[in-house]
Design an enzyme around this catalytic site. Structure first.
Site, mmCIF file in Angstrom:
data_model
loop_
_atom_site.group_PDB
_atom_site.id
_atom_site.type_symbol
_atom_site.label_atom_id
_atom_site.label_comp_id
_atom_site.label_asym_id
_atom_site.label_seq_id
_atom_site.Cartn_x
_atom_site.Cartn_y
_atom_site.Cartn_z
ATOM 1 C CG ASP A 71 -2.071 0.992 1.065
ATOM 2 O OD1 ASP A 71 -3.224 0.550 0.915
ATOM 3 O OD2 ASP A 71 -1.807 2.223 1.081
ATOM 4 C CB ILE A 72 0.863 4.248 -2.168
ATOM 5 C CG1 ILE A 72 1.986 5.110 -2.697
ATOM 6 C CG2 ILE A 72 -0.389 5.061 -1.900
ATOM 7 C CD1 ILE A 72 1.725 5.671 -4.091
ATOM 8 C CG ASN B 215 -12.683 -0.481 3.224
ATOM 9 O OD1 ASN B 215 -13.080 -0.880 4.311
ATOM 10 N ND2 ASN B 215 -11.544 0.183 3.081
ATOM 11 N N GLY C 245 -15.944 3.163 2.841
ATOM 12 C CA GLY C 245 -14.606 3.740 2.707
ATOM 13 C C GLY C 245 -13.836 3.264 1.500
ATOM 14 C CD GLN C 246 -14.662 -0.627 -3.292
ATOM 15 O OE1 GLN C 246 -15.825 -0.869 -2.995
ATOM 16 N NE2 GLN C 246 -14.016 -1.265 -4.250
ATOM 17 C CG HIS D 123 -8.420 -3.141 -2.843
ATOM 18 N ND1 HIS D 123 -9.341 -2.430 -3.576
ATOM 19 C CD2 HIS D 123 -8.214 -2.435 -1.700
ATOM 20 C CE1 HIS D 123 -9.674 -1.331 -2.912
ATOM 21 N NE2 HIS D 123 -9.015 -1.313 -1.771
ATOM 22 C CG HIS E 137 -6.944 -2.784 2.908
ATOM 23 N ND1 HIS E 137 -6.259 -1.598 2.747
ATOM 24 C CD2 HIS E 137 -8.106 -2.621 2.230
ATOM 25 C CE1 HIS E 137 -6.980 -0.757 2.021
ATOM 26 N NE2 HIS E 137 -8.118 -1.360 1.689
HETATM 27 P P1 5GP Z 1 -9.775 1.394 -0.247
HETATM 28 O O1 5GP Z 1 -9.959 2.738 0.429
HETATM 29 O O2 5GP Z 1 -10.361 1.411 -1.634
HETATM 30 O O3 5GP Z 1 -10.249 0.237 0.581
HETATM 31 O O4 5GP Z 1 -8.219 1.171 -0.359
HETATM 32 C C1 5GP Z 1 -7.431 1.784 -1.319
HETATM 33 C C2 5GP Z 1 -6.007 1.707 -0.840
HETATM 34 O O5 5GP Z 1 -5.169 1.932 -1.959
HETATM 35 C C3 5GP Z 1 -5.628 2.747 0.202
HETATM 36 O O6 5GP Z 1 -5.130 2.106 1.368
HETATM 37 C C4 5GP Z 1 -4.553 3.598 -0.486
HETATM 38 O O7 5GP Z 1 -3.523 3.998 0.387
HETATM 39 C C5 5GP Z 1 -4.049 2.690 -1.570
HETATM 40 N N1 5GP Z 1 -3.572 3.364 -2.776
HETATM 41 C C6 5GP Z 1 -4.120 4.435 -3.400
HETATM 42 N N2 5GP Z 1 -3.439 4.742 -4.508
HETATM 43 C C7 5GP Z 1 -2.431 3.835 -4.607
HETATM 44 C C8 5GP Z 1 -1.378 3.654 -5.541
HETATM 45 O O8 5GP Z 1 -1.233 4.357 -6.543
HETATM 46 N N3 5GP Z 1 -0.516 2.629 -5.306
HETATM 47 C C9 5GP Z 1 -0.647 1.801 -4.207
HETATM 48 N N4 5GP Z 1 0.244 0.825 -4.070
HETATM 49 N N5 5GP Z 1 -1.636 1.951 -3.302
HETATM 50 C C10 5GP Z 1 -2.511 2.960 -3.496
#
Ligand code: 5GP
Length: 111
Positions: free
Chosen positions: A29-30, A85, A91-92, A98, A100
Site C-alpha cells: 500500500d502506498i 471495503n 470507505g472504498q 482488493h 488489505h
Molecule cells: P480502499 O480505500 O479502496 O479500501 O483502499 C485503497 C487503498 O489503496 C488505500 O489504502 C490507499 O492507500 C491505496 N492506494 C491508493 N493509490 C495507490 C497507488 O497508486 N498505489 C498503491 N500501491 N496503493 C494505493
C-alpha cells in the site's frame, strides 16, 4: 481497466509487488497504516466483494491462500487483519476489489 489498480495490473503504473501469478497481484500500500500493509487483488476486473459471482469462489479461496503465505513471509502469522471495503460508505476509494492485509503492530478495535 480504468482504475489505478487496473493500470498497475496492466503494468502502466508502478507498484512494489509482493506476489504475482496469472490471476492475483499483491502490492505494498502506498500509504501504509501499519508496518505490514499489503493489498491483494484479483487481476480480473471486479468492482467489490458484492459483485462477486459463484464462479469467483475459487479465486477468492486462492486469495486467502496468498494472504496466509504473505503473512508467514512477513512474520505476522500470529496476528493480522484481512479486510475489504465494499462501497463508498464503507470507505472504498478504488473500485477494483482488493483485500488489505495489515499487521506488524498491535491492532486496535475496528471502531
Ligand atoms: P480502499 O480505500 O479502496 O479500501 O483502499 C485503497 C487503498 O489503496 C488505500 O489504502 C490507499 O492507500 C491505496 N492506494 C491508493 N493509490 C495507490 C497507488 O497508486 N498505489 C498503491 N500501491 N496503493 C494505493
Amino acid at each position: 481497466m480504468s482504475t489505478i489498480f487496473g493500470l498497475i495490473i496492466q503494468g502502466k503504473l508502478p507498484a512494489k509487488k509482493v506476489f504475482e501469478n496469472e490471476r492475483i497481484l499483491a502490492i505494498e500500500d502506498i500509504h501504509p497504516i501499519a508496518p505490514v500493509h499489503i493489498l491483494i487483488m484479483p487481476k480480473k476486473e471486479i468492482r467489490d466483494i458484492h459483485n462477486l459471482d459463484v464462479t469467483d469462489w475459487p479465486l477468492m479461496g486462492e486469495i486467502l491462500e496468498v494472504a496466509q503465505k504473505i503473512a508467514e513471509e512477513k512474520g505476522i502469522e500470529n496476528g493480522y487483519r484481512l479486510l475489504t471495503n465494499c462501497g463508498k460508505e464503507a470507505g472504498q476509494t478504488i473500485f477494483h476489489l482488493h483485500f488489505h492485509l495489515i499487521g506488524g503492530r498491535v491492532l486496535g478495535s475496528m471502531g
